[in-house]
Design an enzyme around this catalytic site. Structure first.
Site, short mmCIF file in Angstrom:
data_model
loop_
_atom_site.label_atom_id
_atom_site.label_comp_id
_atom_site.label_asym_id
_atom_site.label_seq_id
_atom_site.Cartn_x
_atom_site.Cartn_y
_atom_site.Cartn_z
N HIS A 238 0.85 -1.19 0.00
CA HIS A 238 0.00 0.00 0.00
C HIS A 238 0.89 1.23 0.00
CE1 HIS A 238 -3.16 2.85 0.86
NE2 HIS A 238 -4.05 1.87 0.71
N ARG A 378 -3.70 -6.13 -7.58
CA ARG A 378 -5.12 -6.03 -7.22
C ARG A 378 -5.67 -4.63 -7.44
NH1 ARG A 378 -7.85 -4.36 -2.62
NH2 ARG A 378 -5.94 -4.15 -1.41
#
Length: 524
Positions: A238, A378
């Site tokens: 992230h 993703r």
């Protein structure tokens, strides 16, 4: 051989993991009986409850499942399974309506329609949220409440699974530990269907947004039993963990950038505008690497929300606001220091379109599984969605495929069992050598660290962690290109045709053995 203190049997399913994927699967299985094993309180443990983003689904006006599927394929960098992408995008709205029926309190517009937001790499606003950044916690709590009310679901807390049980080539249960030290007991849970919903492996890294129980043990257990593993090298980092020295690192949700927050270095430069046409809303791997390179070059990076969100911060993003204020930062007036952190594993136990693994009697759902949805990278807010879509599919399949007849025999118990935390040396090696930017020498070094750790203990819990780490590292060494979440600084090119990785633990061990056989001078 260890003494088995107790045997628990069910005519239904045994689900390991009480996050969103596990609980939703149990609810979808009803009225079939199921036992759900959780380390701590169901709905409160694992990554699901920490998820600040929402769930992607084409429920907004003018949106379509085809658009959602297209965005997923683009983000996946050529490795998505197109059939899986289509079925997930098509079934997404129905799963949102399932959650509404169960009482999930999604944010709504004044007219009562579902409020949808936009996140990185989505061409439309299609993310449903709860109180801005609280979807994971709210949905987990809702599912846990419904599961606790269902007579057919037995929720058991305080169990730490260490090894799958196999009889005549079929998974028939698992061994779990209850208690600590002299009070520890080994329990054999037996079921005709075993469903792993154990989450990811972010805590194998020293800097992570995941809870510390997300250490790849479900993946490791399945791999040690011989399951086929898919795409383990693809780990998503992230971009915007809040860099305040906490372990795990609190997260500054991507929705902040969706609202217009910008990344700025300590020279006042908004650097993303020169790196990608979508700037801060570029795919996560691109944003994460850009921040990483700023930090490596000596710059500090902050996420400036003061203009885009400002005084509305506490109301719209209470979770992030609380994390910042706890660290002495008022994000409404002060930019948030950020850095990339291990966040999500695109790879996992290989499953087909109904969640079946390569081992008879074993299904997998959620982050521990690799369905082919995410490819190499993703798309934002597709993770909770995947757990819901495949939770429903696994439930349908288990009902139709459940083996009949009593189970016989007693599988061998693990020699030892414990619940150690991931060793610091393992977390350090993964963060140093198997992180955002990898190279051959670093990956080989990490495999040597893993091999040394495996010689120090025979405890299944530790071997589950090292198995997961070995699979990620060996697959990263074998993939001599850069794609999506996998970036090789010594192999920066992307091959014209992308191919998924499918490997067993034995394959990974052969790669590691070859590393040990090579002299250092031959490893360049």
């Amino acid at each position: 051989m260890n003494h088995i203190d107790n045997i628990v049997e069910t005519d239904g399913a045994l689900i390991l993991g009480a996050g969103i994927a596990g609980l939703f699967t149990a609810l979808k299985l009803a009225p079939m009986p199921s036992i759900v094993l959780a380390g701590t309180r169901p709905g409160m443990s694992g990554s699901s409850a920490w998820a600040q983003g929402g769930i992607a689904a084409s429920v907004g006006e003018g949106d379509s499942w085809q658009s959602h599927a297209h965005d997923t394929m683009v983000a996946g960098a050529g490795l998505c399974d197109a059939g899986v992408v289509d079925l997930v995008a098509q079934e997404a709205p129905a799963r949102i309506h399932d959650l509404l029926g169960l009482g999930a309190p999604f944010d709504r517009n004044i007219d009562g329609s579902l409020a949808v937001g936009r996140e990185a790499a989505h061409s439309r606003a299609r993310i449903v949220h709860v109180k801005g950044d609280g979807a994971g916690a709210a949905i987990s709590a809702t599912l846990a409440a419904r599961a606790s009310e269902a007579n057919c679901i037995t929720l058991l807390e305080g169990f730490h699974a260490v090894e799958l049980a196999m009889e005549n080539g079929r998974i028939t249960g698992l061994f779990a530990r209850s208690g600590l030290g002299a009070h520890a007991r080994l329990i054999l849970f037996r079921a005709r269907a075993v469903i792993l919903a154990t989450g990811g492996l972010g805590a194998l890294y020293a800097v992570t947004t995941n809870p510390l129980e997300a250490r790849g043990e479900g993946l490791g257990m399945a791999a040690r039993a011989g399951a086929l593993i898919a795409d383990p090298e693809f780990v998503q980092f992230h971009p915007t963990a809040i860099a305040v020295g906490k372990d795990p690192a609190p997260l500054a949700t991507e929705a902040l950038r969706g609202e217009g927050a910008v990344l700025v270095n300590d020279r006042g430069e908004r650097f993303m505008t020169r790196i990608h046409k979508d700037a801060e809303l570029a795919p996560r791997d691109i944003v994460a690497r850009a921040i990483h390179r700023q930090i490596v070059s000596g710059r500090k990076v902050t996420l400036d929300c003061t203009t885009a969100i400002g005084a509305d911060f506490a109301h719209h993003f209470p979770t992030v606001y609380g994390a910042c204020m706890a660290a002495g930062i008022d994000p409404s007036i002060t930019p948030i220091p950020v850095a990339p952190a291990a966040h999500y594993h695109m790879g996992g136990i290989a499953t087909e379109s109904h969640g079946r693994t390569s081992l008879p009697g074993l299904w997998a759902v959620g982050e521990c599984a690799s369905t082919g949805l995410h490819g190499a990278n993703r798309l934002a807010s597709n993770s909770l969605l995947e757990g819901l879509v495949f939770g429903a599919r696994v439930a349908d399949d288990v009902r139709g495929q459940l083996a009949t007849g009593a189970m016989r025999g007693l599988p061998p118990a693990p020699e030892r069992f414990a619940s150690p935390a991931p060793p610091h040396v393992l977390r350090g090696a993964m963060s140093r050598d198997v992180a955002l930017e990898r190279n051959e020498d670093g990956l080989r070094t990490a495999l040597e660290v893993i091999a040394r750790l495996e010689t120090t203990s025979t405890e299944p819990a530790l071997l589950n962690m090292t198995a997961a780490a070995k699979l990620v590292t060996a697959a990263a060494l074998a993939r001599t290109e850069s794609r999506g979440g996998h970036w090789r600084s010594d192999q920066p090119q992307t091959m014209a045709e992308g191919t998924r990785t499918f490997m067993t633990l034995a394959d990974a061990e052969r790669i590691a053995a070859n590393v040990e056989a090579l002299p250092r001078r031959a490893r360049k």
